[in-house]
Design an enzyme around this catalytic site. Structure first.
Site, PDB file in Angstrom:
ATOM      1  N   GLU A 131       4.008  -3.989  -6.457  1.00 43.15           N
ATOM      2  CA  GLU A 131       5.133  -3.742  -7.356  1.00 43.15           C
ATOM      3  C   GLU A 131       5.734  -2.351  -7.249  1.00 43.15           C
ATOM      4  O   GLU A 131       6.870  -2.131  -7.675  1.00 43.15           O
ATOM      5  CB  GLU A 131       4.691  -4.036  -8.791  1.00 43.15           C
ATOM      6  CG  GLU A 131       4.496  -5.530  -8.967  1.00 43.15           C
ATOM      7  CD  GLU A 131       3.680  -5.916 -10.182  1.00 43.15           C
ATOM      8  OE1 GLU A 131       4.280  -6.286 -11.182  1.00 43.15           O
ATOM      9  OE2 GLU A 131       2.435  -5.860 -10.127  1.00 43.15           O
ATOM     10  N   ASN A 168      -2.653  -4.969   5.944  1.00 43.73           N
ATOM     11  CA  ASN A 168      -1.768  -5.491   6.986  1.00 43.73           C
ATOM     12  C   ASN A 168      -0.407  -4.816   6.822  1.00 43.73           C
ATOM     13  O   ASN A 168       0.328  -5.120   5.879  1.00 43.73           O
ATOM     14  CB  ASN A 168      -1.644  -7.017   6.850  1.00 43.73           C
ATOM     15  CG  ASN A 168      -0.765  -7.619   7.939  1.00 43.73           C
ATOM     16  OD1 ASN A 168       0.228  -7.017   8.371  1.00 43.73           O
ATOM     17  ND2 ASN A 168      -1.120  -8.801   8.390  1.00 43.73           N
ATOM     18  N   ARG A 193      -5.619   2.194   1.396  1.00 43.81           N
ATOM     19  CA  ARG A 193      -5.795   1.417   2.613  1.00 43.81           C
ATOM     20  C   ARG A 193      -4.767   0.292   2.666  1.00 43.81           C
ATOM     21  O   ARG A 193      -4.578  -0.436   1.693  1.00 43.81           O
ATOM     22  CB  ARG A 193      -7.204   0.818   2.638  1.00 43.81           C
ATOM     23  CG  ARG A 193      -7.479  -0.065   3.851  1.00 43.81           C
ATOM     24  CD  ARG A 193      -8.033   0.746   5.004  1.00 43.81           C
ATOM     25  NE  ARG A 193      -9.442   1.034   4.744  1.00 43.81           N
ATOM     26  CZ  ARG A 193     -10.448   0.375   5.322  1.00 43.81           C
ATOM     27  NH1 ARG A 193     -10.223  -0.539   6.231  1.00 43.81           N
ATOM     28  NH2 ARG A 193     -11.685   0.661   5.008  1.00 43.81           N
ATOM     29  N   GLY A 197       3.258 -15.599  -1.851  1.00 44.36           N
ATOM     30  CA  GLY A 197       4.218 -14.981  -0.956  1.00 44.36           C
ATOM     31  C   GLY A 197       3.796 -13.627  -0.438  1.00 44.36           C
ATOM     32  O   GLY A 197       4.438 -13.059   0.445  1.00 44.36           O
ATOM     33  N   THR A 198       2.688 -13.103  -0.958  1.00 41.82           N
ATOM     34  CA  THR A 198       2.296 -11.743  -0.605  1.00 41.82           C
ATOM     35  C   THR A 198       1.637 -11.660   0.760  1.00 41.82           C
ATOM     36  O   THR A 198       1.569 -10.589   1.351  1.00 41.82           O
ATOM     37  CB  THR A 198       1.300 -11.208  -1.639  1.00 41.82           C
ATOM     38  OG1 THR A 198       0.161 -12.071  -1.631  1.00 41.82           O
ATOM     39  CG2 THR A 198       1.899 -11.203  -3.017  1.00 41.82           C
ATOM     40  N   THR A 225       2.779  -7.273   6.352  1.00 41.72           N
ATOM     41  CA  THR A 225       3.001  -7.922   5.054  1.00 41.72           C
ATOM     42  C   THR A 225       3.213  -6.873   3.962  1.00 41.72           C
ATOM     43  O   THR A 225       4.001  -7.083   3.032  1.00 41.72           O
ATOM     44  CB  THR A 225       1.833  -8.859   4.691  1.00 41.72           C
ATOM     45  OG1 THR A 225       0.612  -8.137   4.792  1.00 41.72           O
ATOM     46  CG2 THR A 225       1.780 -10.055   5.615  1.00 41.72           C
ATOM     47  N   GLY A 263      -2.880  -1.155  -3.541  1.00 44.14           N
ATOM     48  CA  GLY A 263      -1.935  -2.240  -3.816  1.00 44.14           C
ATOM     49  C   GLY A 263      -0.486  -1.837  -3.611  1.00 44.14           C
ATOM     50  O   GLY A 263      -0.092  -0.711  -3.878  1.00 44.14           O
TER      51      GLY A 263
HETATM   52 MO1  MOS Z   1       3.352  -8.751 -11.668  1.00 47.92          MO
HETATM   53  S1  MOS Z   1       5.078  -8.601 -12.794  1.00 47.92           S
HETATM   54  O1  MOS Z   1       2.209  -8.049 -12.727  1.00 47.92           O
HETATM   55  O2  MOS Z   1       3.204 -10.464 -11.485  1.00 47.92           O
END
Ligand code: MOS
Length: 746
Positions: free
Chosen positions: A713, A639, A636, A475-476, A642, A710
């Site tokens: 989360e 996109n 960086r 889904g990312t 997303t 990243g």
């Molecule tokens: Mo994430 S909770 O490390 O999939």
């Protein structure tokens, strides 16, 4: 040169997802397929004293009823290890139906296989089990007096205790002390797609269609449990409908599906029900955190004592690392973090949506707000006074940070300046209004033992490109972002690139966890694409018939699939011209990247700032979040479309954590009392406020080749604290328990 990276291009698989063409693991249909249904233990502790499977076996369409009496024993159980490493990653060091012992309610005690799902479900209801029940312990309160301090937690990755400086001396000298305990209910992930596995044997070769965040970890875990070489297990995952950590580890049902398929000699599909998801894929553990802060009168925090008490399973020392980012959030010289665990009759907890950071930063950032209130210092100003210019744990510089900019941009955009700090100072009819903020932090995973990340790039004579990479899409938008990375690495337009993923037959990568997917996979894809570009450029300059013959490869650039001289763009040729002239159909290159270890000399953490505005009904205690703003510095951004979606999702997770989400244990039955989406509340559109995300640019040359820190989360981290702090500002009521409920505000 970056043409595609940084563009908000649409998802390459968006059409397949919205039209239903994308196949999820439970939708895999194979000829002659049978269906497995699990029967879970009805007690939380004890033994299965009798198993009567006769009625089930005689039911129409039943092919097998498997229990501890007839299920094959598994080979050695691999050790508990976080899946992100790219090793085997069992979710718990326990495999069901090997003996009669019951460790937790819902633990599989029987598995019925039939020719249709309905017949399997019916027969599962005919399995009669009796238990010799033992007293169970399922909550912190029941086991508080038997808590212990583990050596290590989180699959062995994190020490049970961390210290620096002198906490006792720091607290003795502090002009101001703040002491508070925060309690957090257990949480479940609740992805919309429940976990499902379809297993098919071809002779002794096993193929699994599995909803997983880590196809390689799944292959290695199932191979180890079945005593097979990894070469005999292939895992295919086209799409995953959300995971949030629930599909990071490899839970027993995956291997049970393989065992069932082997038993009946047919492909077998095993799809968990929503209710089974609550006792099959881990959860965020019930926990409480006790904090003591020592500060000077002007708000410099010299000391943090941060102790966590949490519930784990009977067999594993698991706690999410709630103390880690909090330990480096500010420049306290004196620090002590201690984990203590209580063994309970639940399955082993697991990674759950910012595992550790979301809970630890809730406690710390509420405590900082309490301190700001006590000292009469603006909450942002208090954080700036305690800004960690270097990592307080290691003393190393940050690979990049950007936190001051996040505070500043957030304050401007949110309209923080001019906020009256007094609680209950703003009212709109019967609504009390408040604004709160918090710091967000999330580590860039870097440990010794991370496996190399690999990808293959192949260019065809017509200029089209296939990139193969054994990662997985949950889904990312990884396929979209990696298409952009490959396009720029090769110098071709993104619409010429097809990114193929989700199959262990492709070059392997680690699991997509810890917000590490984009950074790790982009490094491999970039390596493959640039290796192929360099190979083709080297070929051209060596080819007497090429216009680039004899040129220095360093002076050649590639645009739109055409290699040309940087200072004389008219001199050049396309990749296709080079290949055709040399009678080559294709050219390819493998790329790999060894993830950054722990020894870079830098601390690698992503930071951000969260802001929330709430309205609280003065009479009814209802909390409505009116605005959320998150400002992040994730390095960086491959996109922005997303990335923004993911961060918005994280902010809404935070809203859920703050106000709605809690899995409640019925300690008499030893079962989760609200194991359904009707009773476990998650935010829906009607709960969603105006959610705003802003990105602060920071350049990072350390974390990975493209500088991607990243966004998976960090969106959630700090949101619950910002909301709780806003609730305090609105009402004067300090709620230290999550989720915040109406009762606490009346
Ligand atoms: Mo994430 S909770 O490390 O999939």
């Amino acid at each position: 040169m970056s043409a595609a990276i940084g563009q908000p291009i649409d998802r390459v698989d968006g059409r397949a997802k919205v039209t239903g063409a994308g196949r999820y693991s439970a939708e895999i249909a194979l000829p002659n397929m049978a269906y497995a249904v699990l029967v879970g233990a009805e007690v939380a502790s004890g033994r299965v004293s009798a198993l009567d499977t006769g009625d089930a076996e005689r039911a129409d369409g039943v092919l097998a009823v498997l229990t501890q009496l007839n299920l094959a024993k598994v080979a050695a159980q691999p050790p508990l290890f976080p899946s992100l490493f790219g090793h085997a990653a069992p979710g718990e060091t326990f495999f069901p139906m090997q003996d009669e012992v019951v460790h937790y309610a819902g633990q599989p005690v029987a598995m019925v296989v039939a020719d249709t799902l309905e017949r399997a479900q019916h027969a599962a209801a005919l399995v009669h089990t009796s238990y010799a029940e033992a007293p169970s312990r399922t909550t912190l309160d029941q086991g508080r007096d038997q808590a212990y301090e583990p050596q290590r937690i989180f699959g062995g990755l994190v020490p049970g205790r961390m210290e620096r400086g002198d906490v006792d001396a720091g607290l003795a000298e502090a002009a101001v002390r703040l002491e508070a305990t925060y309690r957090l209910a257990a949480n479940h992930h609740n992805p919309i797609e429940p976990s499902a596995t379809t297993a098919v044997w071809d002779d002794d070769q096993l193929t699994l269609y599995d909803a997983t965040q880590g196809i390689t970890a799944t292959r290695l875990t199932v191979a180890a449990l079945l005593g097979l070489p990894p070469t005999k297990v292939r895992v295919i995952t086209r799409f995953v409908g959300g995971a949030f950590g629930s599909k990071a580890m490899v839970w027993p049902h995956v291997t049970l599906a393989a065992l069932a398929a082997r038993q009946v000699g047919r492909p077998v599909k095993l799809a968990l029900t929503r209710e089974q998801m609550f006792s099959s894929c881990g959860h965020r553990e019930e926990q409480e955190q006790h904090l003591v802060l020592g500060a000077s009168a002007d708000g410099r925090v010299s000391t943090l004592r941060h102790h966590k008490l949490s519930a784990t399973s009977p067999f594993d020392d698991w706690a999410e690392p709630s103390l880690n980012v909090a330990a480096q959030a500010y420049a306290y010289p004196n620090y002590q973090g201690v984990y203590r665990l209580v063994r309970t009759n639940t399955m082993t907890p697991t990674f759950t949506r910012a595992p550790g950071e979301a809970s630890g930063m809730f406690a710390l950032e509420c405590a900082m707000d309490e301190l700001a209130d006590q000292l009469g210092v603006d909450p942002i100003e208090l954080r700036l006074r305690n800004h960690a210019d270097v990592d307080p744990i290691s003393g190393n510089p940050w690979s990049s940070k950007g936190l001051r900019e996040c505070y500043q941009r957030g304050a401007e955009r949110f309209g923080w300046q001019g906020r009256n700090p007094a609680p209950r100072s703003q009212r709109e009819g019967h609504w009390l209004l408040g604004a709160g903020m918090a710091t967000a932090g999330y580590p860039v995973p870097a440990f010794p033992g991370l496996q190399p990340q690999r990808a293959l790039a192949r260019l065809y004579g017509d200029g089209s490109v296939l990139v193969q990479c054994g990662t997985q899409e949950f889904g990312t938008g990884v396929a979209t972002a990696m298409t952009q990375v490959a396009a720029d690495g090769l110098g071709v337009p993104p619409d010429r690139v097809r990114f193929q993923l989700g199959d262990t037959d492709l070059p392997n990568t680690s699991s997509a966890v810890g917000s590490a997917g984009a950074g790790m996979v982009s490094a491999a894809v970039n390596a493959a694409a640039t290796a192929l570009r360099d190979r083709l450029v080297a070929h051209a300059v060596a080819d007497e018939k090429s216009p680039l013959h004899g040129a220095d490869p360093a002076t050649v650039v590639v645009r739109d699939g055409r290699m040309l001289l940087g200072d004389r763009p008219e001199v050049g040729e396309t990749y296709g011209e080079l290949l055709r002239r040399n009678f080559l159909e294709e050219a390819d290159a493998l790329g790999h990247w060894n993830p950054t270890g722990a020894d870079t000399g830098y601390a690698m953490t992503t930071f951000g700032a969260q802001f929330a505005e709430v309205a609280v009904d003065a009479d009814l205690g209802l909390v409505r979040v009116r605005r959320l703003l998150g400002v992040f510095a994730p390095g960086r951004v491959l996109n922005p479309k997303t990335a923004r979606s993911q961060l918005m999702g994280g902010l809404l997770w935070g809203l859920g954590q703050a106000l709605l989400e809690g899995t409640h244990m019925d300690s008499r039955q030893g079962r989760w009392a609200n194991a359904s989406l009707g009773d476990y509340l998650v935010p829906v559109n009607a709960d969603a406020p105006d959610v705003d995300v802003e990105l602060v640019e920071v350049r990072d040359d350390v974390v990975n080749p493209l500088g991607v820190k990243g966004v998976g989360e960090i969106g959630q981290v700090g949101v619950a604290a910002a909301i709780a702090n806003a609730v305090f500002h609105a009402t004067g009521r300090r709620v230290r328990d999550l989720p915040i409920t109406v009762e606490q505000l009346l």
